[in-house]
Enzyme design. Structure first.
Site, short mmCIF file in Angstrom:
data_model
loop_
_atom_site.label_atom_id
_atom_site.label_comp_id
_atom_site.label_asym_id
_atom_site.label_seq_id
_atom_site.Cartn_x
_atom_site.Cartn_y
_atom_site.Cartn_z
N LYS A 176 0.86 -1.19 0.00
CA LYS A 176 0.00 0.00 0.00
C LYS A 176 0.89 1.23 0.00
CE LYS A 176 -1.53 2.79 2.94
NZ LYS A 176 -1.41 4.04 2.19
N GLU A 251 10.61 1.05 9.98
CA GLU A 251 11.60 2.11 9.80
C GLU A 251 10.86 3.41 10.07
OE1 GLU A 251 13.25 5.02 8.29
OE2 GLU A 251 13.46 4.04 6.32
N CYS A 285 13.83 10.83 6.72
CA CYS A 285 13.96 10.44 8.12
C CYS A 285 15.42 10.45 8.56
CB CYS A 285 13.31 9.09 8.36
SG CYS A 285 13.67 7.95 7.06
N GLU A 383 10.96 15.96 15.09
CA GLU A 383 11.47 15.83 13.73
C GLU A 383 10.96 17.02 12.92
OE1 GLU A 383 12.02 11.93 10.85
OE2 GLU A 383 10.14 12.19 11.90
P1 ADP Z 1 4.04 10.62 7.28
O1 ADP Z 1 4.10 11.52 8.44
O2 ADP Z 1 5.32 10.37 6.61
O3 ADP Z 1 2.90 10.85 6.36
P2 ADP Z 1 2.60 8.32 8.17
O4 ADP Z 1 3.07 7.35 9.19
O5 ADP Z 1 1.36 9.09 8.44
O6 ADP Z 1 3.85 9.22 7.94
O7 ADP Z 1 2.42 7.61 6.76
C1 ADP Z 1 3.22 6.58 6.27
C2 ADP Z 1 2.36 5.54 5.62
O8 ADP Z 1 1.47 5.03 6.61
C3 ADP Z 1 1.47 6.06 4.49
O9 ADP Z 1 1.37 5.08 3.49
C4 ADP Z 1 0.13 6.26 5.17
O10 ADP Z 1 -0.93 6.14 4.26
C5 ADP Z 1 0.14 5.09 6.12
N1 ADP Z 1 -0.76 5.24 7.29
C6 ADP Z 1 -1.04 6.34 8.01
N2 ADP Z 1 -1.92 6.06 9.00
C7 ADP Z 1 -2.21 4.73 8.91
C8 ADP Z 1 -3.05 3.82 9.64
N3 ADP Z 1 -3.77 4.21 10.67
N4 ADP Z 1 -3.08 2.53 9.24
C9 ADP Z 1 -2.33 2.11 8.19
N5 ADP Z 1 -1.52 2.90 7.48
C10 ADP Z 1 -1.45 4.20 7.82
#
Ligand code: ADP
Length: 479
Positions: A176, A251, A285, A383
């Protein structure tokens, strides 16, 4: 490019829409114009992707490693052949300058080539037994279906880095991508399709993160879950994986210290700090989050660093002169701006930049340099994920090591020194998964990328990267 710009998700070798017909928009961060819309898949389609990957697993894992290698190398060749189109897609959805996009895509493709070869070197062991009539043998087997959730800051290489190791090991994958940057993932799927992966081996599901994430972290047929993203989301997903006891690698966030000792080569240190801080508009990161400079060279470093920062050209990524593009979204710009403002309000001094450049668009922040930053300020702990460089002065090695380690994160750290003793001792004292010594480049196919503490666990790249997709089976054979 049109062939690579897909408008469907990719499941079981087929391009599919959502059952509900629902879609979501993807926006170009430089212009805020809609690029297009993609299927907003739900639970049922995600389960179908997992089922497809599960069904494809016996064939893919059963192939000779040398035959899997051929398919992976074909995929690599196709990515290299289409790199210019992939660059355009990546910049359009993510914003980074073309030259950085090209670097990312080729670096990420390098992992495919590496694991195409490394898959042939998954050795077992033969362990001396205590009895004449017993043999102890260890074999290594792929874990099964591997699910992955990737972020928007490296829309191409975060996928290839994970998928290459999984596929090389013999796993099948369901990925995904981030909602902000799914087009690069689908372009990679198109090329994977052409490379000849059997159907179901490589799947991309697009849509709502939470819905898809719940299936990928709970489905009993998913044996491995790999995530790159924020620490907060990573913790949640790790908890979701607990019920089915999946193998997990994470990560997560970083808060990288970049330490310049008084004996450093100043040209190298300035260039390294510029690259490390401002690559991808500060949205990596492993970006230098806290720049520590020895007091004896502080003024000299500051002058040179500010001069180079001022020379960086902010602009649209498809302009070849651009060094720094837009940030991914308005929340990101606002957060970086807020941290900058909080530091200034609490006594930090601004030396350049820090202006929102609305003339370019609403997501452009002029790269900024601040000094007199204190550990009590938010910018020390959080960050930044934006083009804001925070400089700190230090006087002793013990003091700087202590400050560098004073964080929940432990991904990347950097030191610049020409003192041999220091170059060995300081990295050993830093609580980080990776330390650059006179070097700001860390992600390489043959090197193990990953963190410690709340930056996560598991490694991507190198021989170690395969371990995350392999399980050990020991056979006690008596006769
Ligand atoms: P960033 O701050 O880099 O956007 P996130 O952790 O929000 O970091 O996003 C990284 C990935 O995790 C993306 O693919 C986002 O769609 C996914 N993501 C965010 N929230 C969820 C969740 N609750 N469950 C599954 N995937 C998630």
């Amino acid at each position: 490019m049109s062939k690579l710009l897909k408008d469907k998700a990719y499941i079981n070798g087929t391009w599919v829409a959502a059952d509900s017909g629902k879609t979501f928009d993807v926006t170009n961060p430089a212009t805020e114009k809609t690029i297009g819309n993609l299927p907003d898949l739900g639970e049922a389609e995600t389960e179908r992707a997992v089922d497809a990957a599960h069904k494809a697993f016996p064939e893919w894992s059963g192939m000779l490693a040398v035959d899997r290698q051929k398919v992976l190398e074909k995929w690599y060749d196709l990515i290299v052949e289409h790199v210019d189109d992939l660059v355009e897609i990546l910049t359009m959805e993510q914003g980074k300058p073309h030259k950085e996009a090209k670097g990312e895509i080729l670096n990420g493709a390098g992992f495919i080539k590496w694991y195409a070869e490394e898959g042939r070197r998954i050795y077992g062991d033969n362990i001396p037994s205590n009895a004449d009539n017993q043999r102890i043998v260890v074999i290594k087997q792929p874990v099964g279906v591997a699910a992955m959730i990737t972020p928007w800051n490296f829309p191409s290489s975060m996928i290839t880095r994970k998928a290459a190791a999984a596929l090389g090991a013999g796993c099948t994958v369901v990925i995904k991508p981030a909602e902000a940057t799914p087009y690069s993932a689908l372009a990679l799927a198109h090329l994977a399709d052409q490379a000849g992966f059997p159907k179901g081996v490589f799947n991309i599901v697009t849509g709502d993160a939470k819905t898809i994430g719940e299936v990928l972290t709970s489905h009993p047929k998913v044996k491995k879950f790999s995530f790159t993203g924020s620490t907060a989301v990573g913790k949640k997903l790790m908890a979701q994986c607990a019920d089915s006891v999946k193998k997990v690698s994470l990560e997560l966030g970083g808060n990288a210290p970049f330490v310049i000792f008084e004996d450093a080569d100043m040209d190298k240190a300035v260039d390294g700090a510029i690259t490390s801080k401002f690559r991808n508009a500060g949205q990596t990161c492993i970006c230098a989050n806290r720049i520590f400079v020895h007091e004896n060279i502080y003024d000299d470093f500051l002058n040179r660093f500010v001069e180079k920062t001022k020379a960086l050209k902010l602009g649209h990524g498809d302009d070849d002169k651009t060094d720094i593009g837009p940030m991914i979204n308005r929340d990101g710009v606002e957060k970086a701006y807020e941290l900058l403002k909080d530091a200034i309000d609490n006594g930090a001094e601004l030396h350049c930049g820090g202006e929102m450049r609305d003339d370019l668009g609403p997501r452009f922040l002029e790269p900024a340099v601040i000094t007199d930053v204190k550990p009590s300020m938010r910018i020390f702990k959080e960050e930044i994920f934006g083009p804001v460089a925070a400089l700190y002065k230090f006087s002793s090695t013990d003091e700087v090591v202590k400050m560098a380690n004073d964080t929940q994160y432990g991904l990347a750290a950097y030191i610049y020194t020409n003192d041999l003793k220091r170059a060995w001792e300081v990295p050993e004292a830093l609580d980080y998964g990776m330390v650059g010594v006179n070097s700001s480049l860390l992600s390489l196919p043959q090197a193990p990328f990953g963190g410690v503490k709340q930056s996560g666990f598991g490694r991507e790249g190198a021989k170690y990267g395969l371990d995350d997709y392999i399980q050990i089976k020991y056979m006690s054979v008596q006769f």
